[in-house]
Design a protein around this motif. Structure first.
Motif, PDB file in Angstrom:
ATOM      1  N   ALA A  36       2.446   7.000   0.236  1.00 50.16           N
ATOM      2  CA  ALA A  36       3.406   7.665  -0.918  1.00 50.16           C
ATOM      3  C   ALA A  36       3.902   9.105  -0.254  1.00 50.16           C
ATOM      4  O   ALA A  36       4.803   9.435  -0.376  1.00 50.16           O
ATOM      5  N   ARG A  37       2.934   9.724   0.484  1.00 51.38           N
ATOM      6  CA  ARG A  37       3.443  10.994   1.355  1.00 51.38           C
ATOM      7  C   ARG A  37       4.184  10.840   2.498  1.00 51.38           C
ATOM      8  O   ARG A  37       4.454  11.765   3.323  1.00 51.38           O
ATOM      9  N   GLY A  38       4.178   9.382   2.908  1.00 54.78           N
ATOM     10  CA  GLY A  38       4.956   9.365   4.220  1.00 54.78           C
ATOM     11  C   GLY A  38       4.179   9.336   5.458  1.00 54.78           C
ATOM     12  O   GLY A  38       4.657   9.584   6.622  1.00 54.78           O
ATOM     13  N   GLU A  39       2.962   9.699   5.433  1.00 56.62           N
ATOM     14  CA  GLU A  39       2.167   9.753   6.659  1.00 56.62           C
ATOM     15  C   GLU A  39       1.875   8.453   7.374  1.00 56.62           C
ATOM     16  O   GLU A  39       1.161   8.650   8.240  1.00 56.62           O
ATOM     17  N   ALA A  40       2.162   7.244   6.645  1.00 56.77           N
ATOM     18  CA  ALA A  40       2.113   5.995   7.236  1.00 56.77           C
ATOM     19  C   ALA A  40       3.462   5.504   6.800  1.00 56.77           C
ATOM     20  O   ALA A  40       3.817   5.395   5.703  1.00 56.77           O
ATOM     21  N   GLU A  41       3.731   4.508   7.808  1.00 51.73           N
ATOM     22  CA  GLU A  41       4.996   3.777   7.500  1.00 51.73           C
ATOM     23  C   GLU A  41       4.714   2.524   6.822  1.00 51.73           C
ATOM     24  O   GLU A  41       5.809   1.979   6.321  1.00 51.73           O
ATOM     25  N   ALA A  42       3.470   2.148   6.775  1.00 57.35           N
ATOM     26  CA  ALA A  42       3.260   1.048   5.896  1.00 57.35           C
ATOM     27  C   ALA A  42       1.724   0.938   5.606  1.00 57.35           C
ATOM     28  O   ALA A  42       0.878   1.725   6.227  1.00 57.35           O
ATOM     29  N   GLY A  43       1.367   0.277   4.441  1.00 57.15           N
ATOM     30  CA  GLY A  43      -0.158   0.295   4.287  1.00 57.15           C
ATOM     31  C   GLY A  43      -0.470  -1.085   3.360  1.00 57.15           C
ATOM     32  O   GLY A  43       0.350  -1.572   3.067  1.00 57.15           O
ATOM     33  N   PHE A  44      -1.998  -1.414   3.212  1.00 57.05           N
ATOM     34  CA  PHE A  44      -2.245  -2.344   2.641  1.00 57.05           C
ATOM     35  C   PHE A  44      -3.093  -1.946   1.366  1.00 57.05           C
ATOM     36  O   PHE A  44      -4.240  -1.358   1.545  1.00 57.05           O
ATOM     37  N   VAL A  45      -2.433  -2.360   0.049  1.00 59.26           N
ATOM     38  CA  VAL A  45      -3.277  -1.818  -1.377  1.00 59.26           C
ATOM     39  C   VAL A  45      -3.312  -3.075  -2.137  1.00 59.26           C
ATOM     40  O   VAL A  45      -2.644  -4.061  -1.890  1.00 59.26           O
ATOM     41  N   TYR A  46      -4.067  -2.846  -3.295  1.00 61.43           N
ATOM     42  CA  TYR A  46      -4.045  -3.775  -4.306  1.00 61.43           C
ATOM     43  C   TYR A  46      -2.650  -3.607  -5.183  1.00 61.43           C
ATOM     44  O   TYR A  46      -2.263  -2.580  -5.161  1.00 61.43           O
ATOM     45  N   ARG A  47      -2.307  -4.967  -5.685  1.00 59.13           N
ATOM     46  CA  ARG A  47      -1.163  -4.753  -6.352  1.00 59.13           C
ATOM     47  C   ARG A  47      -1.204  -3.591  -7.647  1.00 59.13           C
ATOM     48  O   ARG A  47      -0.059  -2.947  -8.247  1.00 59.13           O
ATOM     49  N   THR A  48      -2.372  -3.847  -8.173  1.00 54.24           N
ATOM     50  CA  THR A  48      -2.548  -2.778  -9.356  1.00 54.24           C
ATOM     51  C   THR A  48      -2.306  -1.227  -8.994  1.00 54.24           C
ATOM     52  O   THR A  48      -2.025  -0.184  -9.693  1.00 54.24           O
ATOM     53  N   ASP A  49      -2.763  -0.826  -7.716  1.00 52.64           N
ATOM     54  CA  ASP A  49      -2.468   0.439  -7.250  1.00 52.64           C
ATOM     55  C   ASP A  49      -0.975   0.680  -6.885  1.00 52.64           C
ATOM     56  O   ASP A  49      -0.617   1.711  -7.332  1.00 52.64           O
ATOM     57  N   ALA A  50      -0.349  -0.411  -6.239  1.00 51.50           N
ATOM     58  CA  ALA A  50       1.116   0.056  -5.890  1.00 51.50           C
ATOM     59  C   ALA A  50       1.898   0.284  -7.003  1.00 51.50           C
ATOM     60  O   ALA A  50       2.670   0.974  -7.020  1.00 51.50           O
ATOM     61  N   VAL A  51       1.681  -0.424  -8.346  1.00 48.62           N
ATOM     62  CA  VAL A  51       2.399  -0.351  -9.476  1.00 48.62           C
ATOM     63  C   VAL A  51       2.233   0.948  -9.977  1.00 48.62           C
ATOM     64  O   VAL A  51       3.171   1.551 -10.953  1.00 48.62           O
ATOM     65  N   LEU A  52       1.229   1.736  -9.867  1.00 52.18           N
ATOM     66  CA  LEU A  52       1.251   3.261 -10.481  1.00 52.18           C
ATOM     67  C   LEU A  52       1.851   3.903  -9.925  1.00 52.18           C
ATOM     68  O   LEU A  52       1.999   5.129 -10.583  1.00 52.18           O
ATOM     69  N   MET A  53       2.617   3.853  -8.855  1.00 50.77           N
ATOM     70  CA  MET A  53       3.624   4.744  -8.026  1.00 50.77           C
ATOM     71  C   MET A  53       4.964   4.364  -7.678  1.00 50.77           C
ATOM     72  O   MET A  53       5.029   4.268  -6.571  1.00 50.77           O
ATOM     73  N   PRO A  54       5.552   3.590  -8.821  1.00 56.04           N
ATOM     74  CA  PRO A  54       6.904   2.807  -8.456  1.00 56.04           C
ATOM     75  C   PRO A  54       7.859   3.828  -7.666  1.00 56.04           C
ATOM     76  O   PRO A  54       8.786   3.374  -6.940  1.00 56.04           O
ATOM     77  N   ASN A  55       7.780   5.320  -7.909  1.00 57.50           N
ATOM     78  CA  ASN A  55       8.811   6.291  -7.251  1.00 57.50           C
ATOM     79  C   ASN A  55       8.512   6.585  -5.910  1.00 57.50           C
ATOM     80  O   ASN A  55       9.227   7.275  -5.190  1.00 57.50           O
ATOM     81  N   ASP A  56       7.243   6.063  -5.566  1.00 57.77           N
ATOM     82  CA  ASP A  56       6.688   6.670  -4.227  1.00 57.77           C
ATOM     83  C   ASP A  56       6.393   5.388  -3.047  1.00 57.77           C
ATOM     84  O   ASP A  56       6.614   5.683  -1.898  1.00 57.77           O
ATOM     85  N   VAL A  57       6.085   4.362  -3.569  1.00 58.40           N
ATOM     86  CA  VAL A  57       5.763   3.248  -2.747  1.00 58.40           C
ATOM     87  C   VAL A  57       6.568   1.920  -3.318  1.00 58.40           C
ATOM     88  O   VAL A  57       6.767   1.922  -4.351  1.00 58.40           O
ATOM     89  N   ARG A  58       6.964   1.095  -2.351  1.00 62.40           N
ATOM     90  CA  ARG A  58       7.435  -0.046  -2.811  1.00 62.40           C
ATOM     91  C   ARG A  58       6.776  -1.367  -2.053  1.00 62.40           C
ATOM     92  O   ARG A  58       6.609  -1.396  -0.936  1.00 62.40           O
ATOM     93  N   ILE A  59       6.662  -2.416  -3.114  1.00 57.88           N
ATOM     94  CA  ILE A  59       5.950  -3.690  -2.443  1.00 57.88           C
ATOM     95  C   ILE A  59       6.832  -4.314  -1.668  1.00 57.88           C
ATOM     96  O   ILE A  59       8.019  -4.668  -2.126  1.00 57.88           O
ATOM     97  N   VAL A  60       6.598  -4.680  -0.223  1.00 56.51           N
ATOM     98  CA  VAL A  60       7.213  -5.603   0.532  1.00 56.51           C
ATOM     99  C   VAL A  60       7.070  -6.958   0.496  1.00 56.51           C
ATOM    100  O   VAL A  60       7.714  -7.924   0.344  1.00 56.51           O
ATOM    101  N   GLU A  61       5.540  -7.309   0.249  1.00 55.98           N
ATOM    102  CA  GLU A  61       5.209  -8.750   0.193  1.00 55.98           C
ATOM    103  C   GLU A  61       3.844  -8.682  -0.304  1.00 55.98           C
ATOM    104  O   GLU A  61       3.010  -7.922  -0.236  1.00 55.98           O
TER     105      GLU A  61
END
Length: 250
Positions: free
Chosen positions: A177-202
């Protein structure tokens, strides 16, 4: 004066039972359960007015270490099966109370506010991707799911120099979310909490199913209440709340 003292003593005796029934239930839960469990705790307390639920959220492996070291915990909810199995084998968790209450999905995410060359898993090998956030393998279940998926795709070894290891799935989320990594692996439930900061690719496959077991701690002094909390987690009202946060039934 004596009558006043007798009256005060009688009031004290009447009030003592209410104090004796007050209970604290300590629940150690995987970091990915934070938001859902906070709401579930409020609902459980409403149905059990004499119980106060206290939560401790962290990586599942860290929580088990705390329990093994004597932390006063009543209920343990993990983001993976092996961590609970280790606790049962060590005698610190009561296997007879074990229940699976939720499931999740592993997803690949990128920062939402940046242009990204990552469209699929294989794109992680491109030079534009320098840092990939993953959970620490020994203690963070999402890291082990990630390792399984990348090994199955023959990408683990080539990508290993790019890994930035995090203490929890929420820390992985923050890194991306802070752009300190170009990508990362999380759970779907975590990603949907920050829709303005991260985007699910796959949505990532090729790993053990992400299931959440819950169990009572063997040393708990609140066994009845702990079991009641587990029963609540698998009840239709609790399952509806978990579904709203993006979890599915196990």
């Amino acid at each position: 004066m004596k009558r006043l003292l007798y009256f005060l003593f009688a009031v004290l005796l009447i009030s003592l039972p209410s104090f004796s029934w007050a209970q604290f239930l300590t629940v150690s839960a995987a970091a990915s359960l934070t938001d859902a469990f906070k709401e579930l705790g409020v609902k459980f307390e409403a149905a059990h007015p004499d119980v106060t639920v206290r939560f401790n959220f962290a990586a599942s492996g860290v929580l088990l270490q705390q329990i093994r070291q004597g932390a006063p915990v009543d209920v343990f909810a993990s983001a993976d099966e092996p961590t609970v199995s280790r606790g049962i084998e060590a005698g610190v968790l009561d296997g007879s109370t074990r229940r699976d209450f939720a499931a999740n999905a592993l997803v690949l995410i990128v920062p939402a506010g940046q242009a990204s060359s990552v469209k699929r898993l294989s794109d992680l090998s491109t030079p534009e991707v320098r840092r990939i956030a993953i959970g620490k393998i020994p203690t963070v279940p999402v890291g082990r799911y990630t390792q399984e998926a990348l090994e199955g795709a023959k990408l683990w070894t080539p990508l290993e120099p790019k890994f930035v290891q995090a203490d929890s799935v929420r820390q992985v989320l923050d890194y991306v979310a802070r752009g300190e990594a170009e990508a990362g692996f999380v759970y779907r439930t975590d990603a949907v909490l920050m829709p303005n900061d991260v985007r699910i690719v796959e949505v990532v496959s090729g790993h053990t199913p992400v299931t959440y077991p819950v169990v009572t701690v063997s040393a708990s002094r609140e066994q009845a209440t702990a079991k009641a909390f587990i029963d609540y987690l698998v009840s239709p009202p609790a399952q509806a709340i978990l579904k709203r946060y993006g979890f599915s039934q196990s």
